[in-house]
Design an enzyme around this catalytic site. Structure first.
Site, PDB file in Angstrom:
ATOM      1  N   HIS A 165      -4.696  -6.693  -9.767  1.00 48.61           N
ATOM      2  CA  HIS A 165      -3.302  -6.516  -9.320  1.00 48.61           C
ATOM      3  C   HIS A 165      -2.414  -7.566  -9.981  1.00 48.61           C
ATOM      4  O   HIS A 165      -1.233  -7.676  -9.666  1.00 48.61           O
ATOM      5  CB  HIS A 165      -3.198  -6.665  -7.801  1.00 48.61           C
ATOM      6  CG  HIS A 165      -3.907  -5.587  -7.024  1.00 48.61           C
ATOM      7  ND1 HIS A 165      -3.811  -4.254  -7.328  1.00 48.61           N
ATOM      8  CD2 HIS A 165      -4.726  -5.662  -5.939  1.00 48.61           C
ATOM      9  CE1 HIS A 165      -4.538  -3.547  -6.466  1.00 48.61           C
ATOM     10  NE2 HIS A 165      -5.108  -4.383  -5.628  1.00 48.61           N
ATOM     11  N   LYS A 219      -2.155  -0.598  -3.358  1.00 49.80           N
ATOM     12  CA  LYS A 219      -1.833   0.641  -2.624  1.00 49.80           C
ATOM     13  C   LYS A 219      -1.089   1.677  -3.451  1.00 49.80           C
ATOM     14  O   LYS A 219      -0.275   2.445  -2.929  1.00 49.80           O
ATOM     15  CB  LYS A 219      -1.046   0.313  -1.332  1.00 49.80           C
ATOM     16  CG  LYS A 219      -1.773  -0.618  -0.422  1.00 49.80           C
ATOM     17  CD  LYS A 219      -3.031   0.010   0.102  1.00 49.80           C
ATOM     18  CE  LYS A 219      -4.086  -1.025   0.374  1.00 49.80           C
ATOM     19  NZ  LYS A 219      -5.433  -0.459   0.448  1.00 49.80           N
ATOM     20  N   SER A 220      -1.378   1.663  -4.756  1.00 45.47           N
ATOM     21  CA  SER A 220      -0.716   2.620  -5.652  1.00 45.47           C
ATOM     22  C   SER A 220      -1.653   3.698  -6.167  1.00 45.47           C
ATOM     23  O   SER A 220      -1.260   4.500  -7.014  1.00 45.47           O
ATOM     24  CB  SER A 220      -0.140   1.875  -6.862  1.00 45.47           C
ATOM     25  OG  SER A 220       0.741   0.884  -6.461  1.00 45.47           O
ATOM     26  N   GLY A 221      -2.912   3.674  -5.720  1.00 44.87           N
ATOM     27  CA  GLY A 221      -3.880   4.659  -6.236  1.00 44.87           C
ATOM     28  C   GLY A 221      -4.985   4.012  -7.055  1.00 44.87           C
ATOM     29  O   GLY A 221      -5.695   4.690  -7.804  1.00 44.87           O
ATOM     30  N   THR A 222      -5.160   2.709  -6.872  1.00 39.70           N
ATOM     31  CA  THR A 222      -6.158   1.941  -7.619  1.00 39.70           C
ATOM     32  C   THR A 222      -7.575   2.494  -7.434  1.00 39.70           C
ATOM     33  O   THR A 222      -8.309   2.682  -8.418  1.00 39.70           O
ATOM     34  CB  THR A 222      -6.157   0.471  -7.125  1.00 39.70           C
ATOM     35  OG1 THR A 222      -4.835   0.102  -6.787  1.00 39.70           O
ATOM     36  CG2 THR A 222      -6.752  -0.462  -8.140  1.00 39.70           C
TER      37      THR A 222
HETATM   38  N1  LIG Z   1      -9.605   9.547  -4.260  1.00 37.30           N
HETATM   39  C1  LIG Z   1      -8.334   9.393  -3.886  1.00 37.30           C
HETATM   40  N2  LIG Z   1      -7.400  10.302  -4.227  1.00 37.30           N
HETATM   41  C2  LIG Z   1      -6.115  10.161  -3.852  1.00 37.30           C
HETATM   42  N3  LIG Z   1      -5.664   9.122  -3.109  1.00 37.30           N
HETATM   43  C3  LIG Z   1      -6.561   8.182  -2.728  1.00 37.30           C
HETATM   44  C4  LIG Z   1      -7.921   8.276  -3.112  1.00 37.30           C
HETATM   45  N4  LIG Z   1      -8.561   7.191  -2.599  1.00 37.30           N
HETATM   46  C5  LIG Z   1      -7.652   6.466  -1.939  1.00 37.30           C
HETATM   47  N5  LIG Z   1      -6.442   7.062  -1.996  1.00 37.30           N
HETATM   48  C6  LIG Z   1      -5.185   6.599  -1.374  1.00 37.30           C
HETATM   49  O1  LIG Z   1      -4.658   5.533  -2.158  1.00 37.30           O
HETATM   50  C7  LIG Z   1      -4.041   4.578  -1.283  1.00 37.30           C
HETATM   51  C8  LIG Z   1      -4.751   3.235  -1.426  1.00 37.30           C
HETATM   52  O2  LIG Z   1      -4.280   2.652  -2.611  1.00 37.30           O
HETATM   53  P1  LIG Z   1      -5.191   1.743  -3.524  1.00 37.30           P
HETATM   54  O3  LIG Z   1      -6.441   2.451  -3.833  1.00 37.30           O
HETATM   55  O4  LIG Z   1      -4.331   1.322  -4.649  1.00 37.30           O
HETATM   56  O5  LIG Z   1      -5.483   0.506  -2.575  1.00 37.30           O
HETATM   57  S1  LIG Z   1      -5.997  -0.911  -3.086  1.00 37.30           S
HETATM   58  O6  LIG Z   1      -4.874  -1.546  -3.802  1.00 37.30           O
HETATM   59  O7  LIG Z   1      -7.148  -0.689  -3.961  1.00 37.30           O
HETATM   60  O8  LIG Z   1      -6.332  -1.642  -1.870  1.00 37.30           O
HETATM   61  C9  LIG Z   1      -4.155   5.119   0.124  1.00 37.30           C
HETATM   62  O9  LIG Z   1      -2.949   5.849   0.349  1.00 37.30           O
HETATM   63  P2  LIG Z   1      -2.370   6.145   1.808  1.00 37.30           P
HETATM   64  O10 LIG Z   1      -3.241   7.212   2.377  1.00 37.30           O
HETATM   65  O11 LIG Z   1      -0.972   6.623   1.618  1.00 37.30           O
HETATM   66  O12 LIG Z   1      -2.428   4.876   2.600  1.00 37.30           O
HETATM   67  C10 LIG Z   1      -5.380   6.009   0.006  1.00 37.30           C
HETATM   68  O13 LIG Z   1      -5.476   6.978   0.997  1.00 37.30           O
END
Ligand SMILES: Nc1ncnc2c1ncn2[C@@H]1O[C@H](COP(=O)(O)OS(=O)(=O)O)[C@@H](OP(=O)(O)O)[C@H]1O
Length: 350
Positions: A151, A85-88
């Site tokens: 992760h 949930k860090s932007g993966t």
């Molecule tokens: N393209 C793009 N740009 C910006 N932000 C994005 C994008 N895709 C996913 N998100 C936001 O990233 C959060 C999910 O984190 P992860 O992608 O690390 O999740 S995971 O670990 O892969 O399950 C989750 O954050 P929150 O909205 O705060 O819950 C997603 O909404």
């Protein structure tokens, strides 16, 4: 809470049986290992176990063990690493688009339009080495340079990742938003046999470091230190910086990976097109991300990976005492590291 009707009861029983059968599928070695580990109540599994200094479910431990024993990195591999949930998802999409751009000059039929980024950049512990859930992935069929996700903390990566020239891009995010994003996600994918997890209870466990792949601060610090010691090996990014200036960071990623954008590419909007393709607004609306699913044992809807994508949404969830408690922990754990996070979006008009 007891199930209220027969269908509910049957569902919960089936879920429970699935979970029990997953545990039964562990190898004998792993079953023995698990018995020797400290154990705490889990978030979406009955238990989390402390293995090599971090908390995992039993099936993740078996996958990580296999990953450590079997994975052979190549010099041109790229690993996207993060605390969940860090932007993966975003970083996987950007890295795939940057690294494979010569194969997809037209964005009209780009793989990211029909596959979720996690399918294009498979994670070691949930796909490649997740034999228990029947996941199989033929590594020999992956196009090179191969891009993997994980992760898994730095200390527990397969040795060959550390010893070859393969590169790691790490993304982290302020822990307030990461916690909220995790808590919301977890309650969406919670198995029916486990009760919903109240925010306060999740927060207490989070503050003790007891969360899958946690303690999160140790996870972040280990990659941070490695990025300072070996800047050509580990690129350390922050979600907030990516949001603030994605153009600058896309160029930085390309340079780090040894495929900088040419002047011609810059002039023909290649960078801008990649940014648009991977933007939250674009990805969230794609059919694959609106109605697709992933996983085998635990099926997860792709739409759950796209929620709000904001900096500072945590203010809608945290009480003053929660703010105080997590701030103190962050101060204690990170203050001497030189690492800090932005927790508000100063650019937001709202
Ligand atoms: N393209 C793009 N740009 C910006 N932000 C994005 C994008 N895709 C996913 N998100 C936001 O990233 C959060 C999910 O984190 P992860 O992608 O690390 O999740 S995971 O670990 O892969 O399950 C989750 O954050 P929150 O909205 O705060 O819950 C997603 O909404």
């Amino acid at each position: 809470m007891p199930p209220t009707n027969l269908a509910d009861f049957t569902n919960k029983k089936m879920d429970h049986e699935q979970e029990a059968s997953e545990e039964n599928k562990l190898s004998q070695d792993c079953k023995e290992l698990i018995l020797s580990l400290p154990r705490e109540k889990g978030w979406i599994t009955p238990y989390l176990y402390l293995f090599q200094g971090f908390w995992y479910s039993s099936t993740e431990i078996q996958a990580i063990n296999t990953f450590q024993n079997q994975f052979q990195a190549k010099d041109n591999d790229v690993v996207i690493a993060s605390v969940p949930k860090s932007g993966t998802t975003w970083l996987k999409a950007l890295t795939f688009a940057i690294l494979h751009r010569q194969y997809f000059p037209s964005l009209e039929n780009h793989p990211l339009l029909i596959f979720n980024p996690h399918e294009l950049v498979p994670p070691f512990e949930f796909v490649i080495y997740d034999e228990i859930n029947g996941q199989t992935h033929d590594l020999s069929k992956m196009p090179e340079p191969r891009i993997f996700g994980t992760h898994v903390p730095f200390t527990s990566l397969a040795k060959s990742i550390k010893e070859t020239d393969c590169k790691i891009i790490y993304i982290c995010r302020n822990l307030f938003d990461t916690f909220v994003s995790t808590w919301v996600f977890v309650n969406k994918i919670m198995p029916k046999f486990l009760p919903t997890l109240p925010l306060e209870e999740a927060f207490e466990r989070y503050c003790e470091g007891i969360i899958g792949f946690g303690p999160s601060w140790n996870h972040i610090l280990d990659y941070w230190k490695e990025s300072i010691a070996r800047p050509k090996k580990v690129l350390f990014l922050k979600y907030e910086d990516l949001k603030e200036n994605v153009h600058f960071n896309v160029k930085k990623i390309a340079e780090f990976l040894g495929c900088p954008f040419t002047k011609e590419e810059e002039n023909s909007e290649v960078i801008e097109n990649i940014i648009k393709l991977c933007s939250f607004e674009k990805m969230k609306e794609l059919k694959v991300n609106k109605s697709g699913t992933m996983g085998k044992g635990r099926i997860v809807e792709n739409k759950y990976f796209f929620r709000k994508a904001e900096i500072g949404d945590w203010v809608n969830y945290f009480s003053p005492s929660m703010v105080e408690k997590l701030s103190k922990i962050i101060e204690e754990k990170l203050s001497r590291s030189g690492l800090s996070f932005r927790v508000y979006d100063f650019n937001s008009s709202s």
